[in-house]
Design a protein around this motif. Structure first.
Motif, mmCIF file in Angstrom:
data_model
loop_
_atom_site.group_PDB
_atom_site.id
_atom_site.type_symbol
_atom_site.label_atom_id
_atom_site.label_comp_id
_atom_site.label_asym_id
_atom_site.label_seq_id
_atom_site.Cartn_x
_atom_site.Cartn_y
_atom_site.Cartn_z
ATOM 1 N N PRO A 207 0.788 -1.213 0.054
ATOM 2 C CA PRO A 207 -0.002 -0.089 0.114
ATOM 3 C C PRO A 207 0.936 1.088 -0.046
ATOM 4 C CG PRO A 207 -0.767 -1.456 1.628
ATOM 5 C CD PRO A 207 0.634 -1.958 1.096
ATOM 6 N N LEU A 209 0.589 5.254 0.609
ATOM 7 C CA LEU A 209 -0.339 6.370 1.378
ATOM 8 C C LEU A 209 0.366 7.699 1.152
ATOM 9 C CD1 LEU A 209 -0.862 4.556 4.605
ATOM 10 C CD2 LEU A 209 -2.271 4.371 2.516
ATOM 11 N N PRO A 213 -6.384 13.652 0.294
ATOM 12 C CA PRO A 213 -7.226 12.949 -0.942
ATOM 13 C C PRO A 213 -7.048 13.648 -2.423
ATOM 14 C CG PRO A 213 -8.683 13.068 0.793
ATOM 15 C CD PRO A 213 -7.230 13.926 1.206
ATOM 16 N N GLY A 242 -3.779 5.265 -0.867
ATOM 17 C CA GLY A 242 -4.547 5.732 -0.011
ATOM 18 C C GLY A 242 -3.753 7.102 0.527
ATOM 19 N N LEU A 268 -12.621 8.183 0.113
ATOM 20 C CA LEU A 268 -11.742 7.179 0.756
ATOM 21 C C LEU A 268 -12.363 5.869 1.293
ATOM 22 C CD1 LEU A 268 -9.638 10.076 2.800
ATOM 23 C CD2 LEU A 268 -8.743 8.417 0.767
ATOM 24 N N SER A 269 -13.511 5.971 1.847
ATOM 25 C CA SER A 269 -13.833 4.660 2.497
ATOM 26 C C SER A 269 -13.987 3.533 1.546
ATOM 27 C CB SER A 269 -15.351 4.952 3.002
ATOM 28 O OG SER A 269 -16.271 5.273 1.801
ATOM 29 N N GLN A 271 -11.543 3.079 -0.598
ATOM 30 C CA GLN A 271 -10.077 2.458 -0.873
ATOM 31 C C GLN A 271 -9.727 2.124 0.516
ATOM 32 O OE1 GLN A 271 -9.624 2.734 -4.002
ATOM 33 N NE2 GLN A 271 -7.470 3.592 -3.832
ATOM 34 N N THR A 272 -10.177 2.464 1.615
ATOM 35 C CA THR A 272 -9.769 2.036 2.825
ATOM 36 C C THR A 272 -10.339 0.752 3.265
ATOM 37 O OG1 THR A 272 -11.449 3.456 4.074
ATOM 38 C CG2 THR A 272 -8.890 4.271 3.891
ATOM 39 N N LEU A 275 -7.141 -0.900 2.271
ATOM 40 C CA LEU A 275 -6.194 -0.396 2.437
ATOM 41 C C LEU A 275 -6.158 0.254 4.034
ATOM 42 C CD1 LEU A 275 -5.599 1.994 -0.671
ATOM 43 C CD2 LEU A 275 -4.206 -0.322 -0.180
ATOM 44 N N TYR A 277 -5.622 2.720 6.832
ATOM 45 C CA TYR A 277 -5.914 4.234 7.118
ATOM 46 C C TYR A 277 -5.438 4.507 8.567
ATOM 47 C CZ TYR A 277 -8.214 8.608 7.711
ATOM 48 O OH TYR A 277 -8.440 9.793 8.055
ATOM 49 N N ASN A 382 -6.489 -6.705 5.221
ATOM 50 C CA ASN A 382 -6.111 -6.189 4.033
ATOM 51 C C ASN A 382 -4.919 -7.070 3.390
ATOM 52 O OD1 ASN A 382 -7.597 -3.971 4.375
ATOM 53 N ND2 ASN A 382 -6.134 -2.737 5.561
#
Length: 469
Positions: A207, A209, A213, A242, A268-269, A271-272, A275, A277, A382
């Motif tokens: 992942p 980060l 966003p 993310g 984002l929700s 993606q997370t 992934l 967060y 994940n």
């Protein structure tokens, strides 16, 4: 005649009863004589703190890379913490950072490998960030030119990708004070997008980060209005992309993390859901981290990890706040517990075994296992885990191992194995692991039930079988 008939019926009646009983028995069994057995286990959730892989409260570790190697304080790594944040200082390889513009040395890269080996041997995880800010002291504009920055990124990615079980995520960093991707002359949207693309290409499988966003939108070359389109689909190249949030719950925008909180979290929700967060909770007088306020969003954003040491005032606030029945809802075991305990136990995934059913005949030539789980955590698993069924005799010896399909965090597992067992009683375990080192499983998942996890086996007890041969 009637007397003879009554005598025949008297003899036939027991036979009819036997046939009826046999028919009833047959209806309770399968055609091969197997029967279903619900295992007698505690299916309720415990309050135990479980240090699962890739999640939870982390401890930060400062790592310095120089041409001669690396240095860090190993004493910070302890049995009490699973996840660490490696804040890696590469200022020695930038003239603007106080060193010299040069590629990362072989000694530095070897030191990084040794560090990650040390983590793997001790079953620890790391969120990794690199920056040119010497001593992570808050210096701006310490970066070299972009070509060298990209070359450095490709060099350390070649090491990081060798440790997929160790590394929870790579925070892009590199730009600005503390590697937080702001306050830098060269941190333009184009340069951040280039760094992001390099990380996604060269840190395969990990992942990645970025800080906000908007940096994701810029990388994708889209506007915020396109993200609001319910039909918008994230392209494959951004599946692993993310954010890390070091302004978490500090203001309505999380100190500039969000330009539109509702819109950005809705994006984002998605993606997370697959992934990690996390970041740092900040601003002690913010009301956003009041437990009744923050819990719904923690579920929505799939919170995975937070810094245990910053902000310490917010952490103390959580330790001295209680969870109301209205806040915890149906999770009655948390009524009146501290907010800190609730958050600690819910970051990332937390699987509770809800049912374990075995189906087998007396000889147990085939064993069907049907398991049901509930994930009560904020987030999800994940990283898929390899899975094995262990058969253990009454002396505690593992006599058979049966690999089954990988576990990806589903709420059910159905497995069929064919053990070869002599008469006796055996215990059955499920081992979920991410890696093997010297024949020992690493990064195992523990169910949040009382009396189920076996620390010597690193496996979860599923029940017992009795074999008659």
């Amino acid at each position: 005649m009637l007397k003879l008939l009554s005598q025949k019926l008297r003899f036939l009646f027991p036979a009819l009863l036997m046939l009826l009983a046999a028919a009833m028995l047959f209806s309770a069994c399968k055609h091969d004589g197997s029967q279903s057995y619900v295992q007698k286990l505690d299916y309720s959730e415990s309050l135990e703190k479980i240090d699962q892989p890739d999640q939870g409260f982390y401890r930060p570790i400062y790592v310095r890379m120089t041409p001669d190697g690396i240095s860090y304080n190993k004493n910070i790594i302890s049995d009490q913490t699973r996840l660490y944040h490696l804040r890696t200082d590469i200022s020695a390889f930038s003239q603007n950072g106080g060193g010299e513009d040069a590629p990362l040395s072989e000694a530095a890269l070897s030191g990084l490998r040794e560090c990650l080996d040390y983590f793997r041997e001790r079953d620890k995880n790391a969120v990794v960030r690199f920056a040119y800010d010497a001593n992570y002291g808050g210096k701006a504009n310490a970066e070299p030119d972009m070509e060298l920055l990209i070359a450095h990124t490709e060099q350390f990615c070649a090491v990081l990708k060798e440790y997929p079980s160790v590394i929870t995520a790579v925070e892009a960093g590199m730009f600005g004070p503390w590697g937080e991707m702001h306050t830098s002359k060269i941190a333009t949207p184009q340069n951040i997008a280039r760094l992001t693309d390099t990380l996604l290409q060269h840190a395969q499988g990990l992942p990645v980060l970025v800080r906000t966003p908007k940096m994701i939108y810029d990388y994708l070359g889209i506007s915020a209005s396109e993200i609001e389109n319910p039909d918008y689909r994230i392209p494959e190249k951004a599946y692993r992309l993310g954010i890390f949030n070091d302004g978490y719950l500090g203001s309505s925008s999380d100190l500039g993390t969000y330009s539109d909180r509702e819109r950005d979290i809705a994006f984002l929700s998605k993606q997370t859901a697959h992934l990690p967060y996390g970041g740092e909770v900040v601003v002690p007088d913010s009301s956003l981290h009041d437990i009744d306020t923050c819990l719904p969003e923690m579920y929505r954003i799939h919170l995975s990890y937070l810094n245990l040491e910053w902000n310490n005032q917010v952490i103390e606030k959580w330790k001295h706040s209680t969870v109301s029945p209205e806040c915890a809802g149906a999770e009655t075991i948390y009524h009146g517990r501290t907010a800190f305990e609730y958050i600690q136990n819910h970051m990332g995934y937390r699987f509770v075994l809800k049912n374990s059913v075995f189906e087998y005949a007396e000889t147990c030539e085939n064993l069907n296992i049907d398991l049901t789980f509930e994930n009560v955590g904020f987030g999800n698993l994940n990283k898929p885990k390899k899975a094995k069924i262990l058969i253990v005799n009454e002396n505690g010896e593992t006599i058979e191992e049966h690999p089954i399909a990988d576990f990806n965090g589903a709420t059910e597992i159905q497995a069929k194995i064919s053990p070869r067992l002599s008469s006796g009683t055996y215990h059955v375990y499920l081992q979920l692991f991410g890696d093997m080192l010297n024949g020992e499983p690493r990064y195992t998942v523990q169910f949040a039930n009382n009396g189920i996890y076996h620390t010597d086996l690193n496996a979860n007890r599923l029940g017992t079988i009795t074999v008659l041969t």
